[in-house]
Design a protein around this motif. Structure first.
Motif, PDB file in Angstrom:
ATOM      1  N   LEU A  22      78.531  38.618  31.302  1.00 21.87           N
ATOM      2  CA  LEU A  22      78.421  39.797  32.201  1.00 21.87           C
ATOM      3  C   LEU A  22      78.912  41.030  31.695  1.00 21.87           C
ATOM      4  N   GLY A  23      80.050  40.913  30.853  1.00 21.15           N
ATOM      5  CA  GLY A  23      80.595  42.116  30.275  1.00 21.15           C
ATOM      6  C   GLY A  23      81.937  42.620  30.863  1.00 21.15           C
ATOM      7  N   SER A  24      82.396  41.985  31.873  1.00 20.08           N
ATOM      8  CA  SER A  24      83.689  42.531  32.575  1.00 20.08           C
ATOM      9  C   SER A  24      84.032  41.241  33.726  1.00 20.08           C
ATOM     10  N   HIS A  25      85.177  41.307  34.115  1.00 17.51           N
ATOM     11  CA  HIS A  25      85.790  40.470  35.023  1.00 17.51           C
ATOM     12  C   HIS A  25      85.357  40.934  36.419  1.00 17.51           C
ATOM     13  N   PRO A  26      84.960  42.147  37.027  1.00 17.04           N
ATOM     14  CA  PRO A  26      84.551  42.531  38.121  1.00 17.04           C
ATOM     15  C   PRO A  26      83.216  42.078  38.193  1.00 17.04           C
ATOM     16  N   ALA A  27      82.610  42.051  37.184  1.00 12.53           N
ATOM     17  CA  ALA A  27      80.989  41.656  37.236  1.00 12.53           C
ATOM     18  C   ALA A  27      80.711  40.369  37.528  1.00 12.53           C
ATOM     19  N   VAL A  28      81.720  39.581  37.070  1.00 13.41           N
ATOM     20  CA  VAL A  28      81.680  38.298  37.423  1.00 13.41           C
ATOM     21  C   VAL A  28      81.936  37.931  38.754  1.00 13.41           C
TER      22      VAL A  28
ATOM     23  N   ALA B  18      77.481  37.907  45.196  1.00 17.13           N
ATOM     24  CA  ALA B  18      76.005  38.207  45.248  1.00 17.13           C
ATOM     25  C   ALA B  18      75.205  36.962  45.442  1.00 17.13           C
ATOM     26  N   GLY B  19      75.811  35.736  44.901  1.00 21.56           N
ATOM     27  CA  GLY B  19      75.158  34.593  44.801  1.00 21.56           C
ATOM     28  C   GLY B  19      74.031  34.467  43.717  1.00 21.56           C
ATOM     29  N   SER B  20      74.139  35.310  42.760  1.00 26.86           N
ATOM     30  CA  SER B  20      73.558  35.297  41.704  1.00 26.86           C
ATOM     31  C   SER B  20      73.896  34.100  40.530  1.00 26.86           C
ATOM     32  N   VAL B  21      75.066  33.919  40.709  1.00 22.93           N
ATOM     33  CA  VAL B  21      75.538  32.532  40.009  1.00 22.93           C
ATOM     34  C   VAL B  21      76.317  31.621  40.794  1.00 22.93           C
ATOM     35  N   ASP B  22      76.339  30.359  40.620  1.00 18.49           N
ATOM     36  CA  ASP B  22      77.117  29.422  41.405  1.00 18.49           C
ATOM     37  C   ASP B  22      78.660  29.732  41.247  1.00 18.49           C
ATOM     38  N   ALA B  23      78.876  29.915  40.007  1.00 18.71           N
ATOM     39  CA  ALA B  23      80.532  29.978  39.541  1.00 18.71           C
ATOM     40  C   ALA B  23      80.893  30.879  38.516  1.00 18.71           C
ATOM     41  N   GLY B  24      81.843  31.339  38.239  1.00 17.81           N
ATOM     42  CA  GLY B  24      82.488  32.200  37.393  1.00 17.81           C
ATOM     43  C   GLY B  24      83.633  32.034  36.752  1.00 17.81           C
ATOM     44  N   GLY B  25      83.918  32.115  35.566  1.00 18.38           N
ATOM     45  CA  GLY B  25      85.039  32.391  34.903  1.00 18.38           C
ATOM     46  C   GLY B  25      85.744  33.678  34.866  1.00 18.38           C
ATOM     47  N   THR B  26      87.000  34.003  35.311  1.00 15.58           N
ATOM     48  CA  THR B  26      87.658  35.205  35.357  1.00 15.58           C
ATOM     49  C   THR B  26      89.078  34.738  35.513  1.00 15.58           C
ATOM     50  N   ASN B  27      90.095  35.919  35.643  1.00 12.50           N
ATOM     51  CA  ASN B  27      91.301  35.560  35.926  1.00 12.50           C
ATOM     52  C   ASN B  27      91.901  35.991  37.364  1.00 12.50           C
ATOM     53  N   ASP B  28      93.067  35.740  37.797  1.00 11.17           N
ATOM     54  CA  ASP B  28      93.472  35.949  38.995  1.00 11.17           C
ATOM     55  C   ASP B  28      93.800  37.330  39.115  1.00 11.17           C
TER      56      ASP B  28
END
Length: 274
Positions: free
Chosen positions: A164-170, A176-186
């Protein structure tokens, strides 16, 4: 991506340090440059040079500039730093301190609430949809993919995944429920939450956390004059808190060393990244 370029100039003129970087997706160049206004001003005062900032979207151009000697310093994430170190011998001067006051972070997998059994097991990711910031993200992508692999889950086990291009977007996609899970950082998640992006436990849950990952480094070419290296290192380490007042992602520096990124090397080996 930040690059510090030492431009040749006439003896009667002040030298110019040119800093080139790539703003986060969705951030325009003027806003990104303005955020580092305090850093620019203090570096000019401490080093006795003019400092100019420019933006670029090409990481390849940054590495090329370091390789051909037109650039002296670059702001590099874990994976890009190791690649630049192996290719052209880049040396880290300092490591960034994030808004939480530490020079490391953790990769995390977040998920929509209400669809996971407790306790969470990685097997529950099978058949789910998942988002990542970028394939070049050490904390958002690489660390979490390796964590999944170590726990028996491959990307092919997911129903679908994307970038998705950025951590905030994840975070936004999970909330929003667009995906079930996301990889990001704390720390980026905590920053977004502080800005109203979601409520932990209500809008999203943290499913898994990785070991500590070093923050970005500011690295220089191996052939940079040793006295200049120390001048720049000392200037960066001695910047005041006020210098970072306009920047919400970097709040200072600690000394950097190549060994800081040994864990990232392990991640790259396990993730089969060249």
């Amino acid at each position: 991506m930040l690059v510090l370029v030492l431009a040749a100039c006439a003896p009667t003129r002040r030298e110019t340090l040119r800093i080139v970087f790539s703003p986060a997706p969705g951030i325009d160049s003027a806003t990104a440059i303005a955020a580092y206004g305090g850093v620019i001003a203090e570096l000019e005062e401490k080093l006795g040079v003019d400092v100019e900032m420019q933006t670029t979207t090409e990481y390849a151009a940054v590495v090329e500039a370091l390789a051909n000697g037109t650039a002296d310093m670059a702001r590099l994430g874990g994976m890009p730093y190791i690649q630049a170190h192996e290719q052209i011998g880049v040396e880290p001067l300092v490591r960034e301190i994030n808004p939480e006051g530490i020079a490391e972070c953790h990769g995390i997998i977040i998920g929509r609430p209400g669809i996971w059994d407790e306790p969470f097991t990685f097997n529950q990711l099978k058949g789910k949809t998942m988002a990542f910031p970028d394939i070049g993200s050490t904390s958002g992508y690489l660390s979490n993919v390796v964590n999944m692999k170590e726990n028996g889950i491959e990307l092919d086990d997911l129903a679908e995944y994307g970038f998705l291009g950025s951590h905030p977007a994840v975070l936004e996609a999970v909330v929003a429920g667009s995906v079930d899970a996301g990889g990001t950082n704390d720390w980026r998640t905590n920053l977004a939450v502080s800005q109203g992006a979601g409520v932990p436990g209500e809008d999203f849950v943290i499913l898994a956390t990785t070991p500590p990952i070093p923050m970005n480094c500011w690295g220089v070419r191996a052939d940079m004059d040793s006295r200049l290296k120390e001048r720049v290192r000392n200037a960066l380490l001695s910047l005041s808190d006020e210098a970072f007042a306009g920047c919400d992602q970097v709040k200072g520096f600690v000394p950097g060393a190549d060994s800081d990124y040994d864990y990232v090397r392990v991640l790259m080996e396990e993730g089969l990244v060249e």
